[in-house]
Design an enzyme around this catalytic site. Sequence first.
Site, mmCIF file in Angstrom:
data_model
loop_
_atom_site.group_PDB
_atom_site.id
_atom_site.type_symbol
_atom_site.label_atom_id
_atom_site.label_comp_id
_atom_site.label_asym_id
_atom_site.label_seq_id
_atom_site.Cartn_x
_atom_site.Cartn_y
_atom_site.Cartn_z
ATOM 1 N N CYS A 94 0.835 -1.201 0.000
ATOM 2 C CA CYS A 94 0.000 0.000 0.000
ATOM 3 C C CYS A 94 0.873 1.257 0.000
ATOM 4 C CB CYS A 94 -0.984 -0.026 1.163
ATOM 5 S SG CYS A 94 -2.341 1.170 0.980
ATOM 6 N N HIS A 124 -3.427 -5.246 0.450
ATOM 7 C CA HIS A 124 -2.897 -5.656 1.757
ATOM 8 C C HIS A 124 -2.963 -7.169 1.949
ATOM 9 C CE1 HIS A 124 -2.602 -1.689 3.864
ATOM 10 N NE2 HIS A 124 -3.484 -1.335 2.937
#
Length: 306
Positions: free
Chosen positions: A116, A226
Amino acid sequence: MFRLLAPLLLLSAVSLHSALAFTPVVSIMSHPHNSTHEFIASSYVKYLEAGGARAMRIPFNANVTTIDTIVKNTNGILFMGGEPSLPPTASYMYGTILAQYDLQDPMTMIPMWGTCLGFEWIAQCHAGLSVLSSGFDAENITLPLTFTADAISSRMYTSSPTDLLTLLANNNVTMNNHEGGVTPVEFEATMADEFTLLSTNVDRQGMEFVSSYEHRMYPIYGTQYHPEKSMFEYGAQADPADLGYEVIDHSPEGTRYSFELASFLVAEARKTGARFDRASGLKTIMEENDGFGAGTSFEQYIFFKV
């Protein structure tokens, strides 16, 4: 009886020594929490442990001497998700590791992984701050991946015994939580010289973003999604209904891909051999921390004094 057991005991001792000697240590950069502490989300530490590694901290504002010591004693680097802008520490560490890479010497090939925000940091380290676009409507959304033709020959997705290409293309398991990102057009203009675009996604408004890449030659990887969350974040509010505040997938497919990517990263780290030396004064996260705290964005924080 003793004569029969002695070789087995010796074999066990050798195996134990071998296992300890090659347990990789992967370093995670902590993020600022307040004026006295930095933090690392526990999910990233557990993620590395699931793959067979221990974790060590990189202070957010570490000086050059500390960074150089960490680089000498780590088997890998993980830049986690979060909010801070790219710090000089991350830029220096990226450049230092990149400069030491030698394809003929596996010991120099320390893997770097960005998740991310970390994905965005690596892109910025390579292409400059302007590589990022803003305004993506991709917070709290779980998606299947749209793979490029290059993904079929990637290291990230084809090193696993599980068919990750099929799993990730056909299941809504990758959790996204970002407003910033890299468009495929910007990737082609600034990163395609050295990096391979592996997958893309579109946000709720149809805006396309890069969701994973890897370096063409070196062990540098990034996922805008994620993978750690499917195993180690549950997104449950503290109320009787146990409502989720994040759409994290915990299906067998979700936990499988999470485990496989953790195993892949740690396998890359193992290639660098035994590096962690306690004489350096460095400690693992479990030894160094200043306690734990509960939260919502991350369910558990590990704190460190600054």
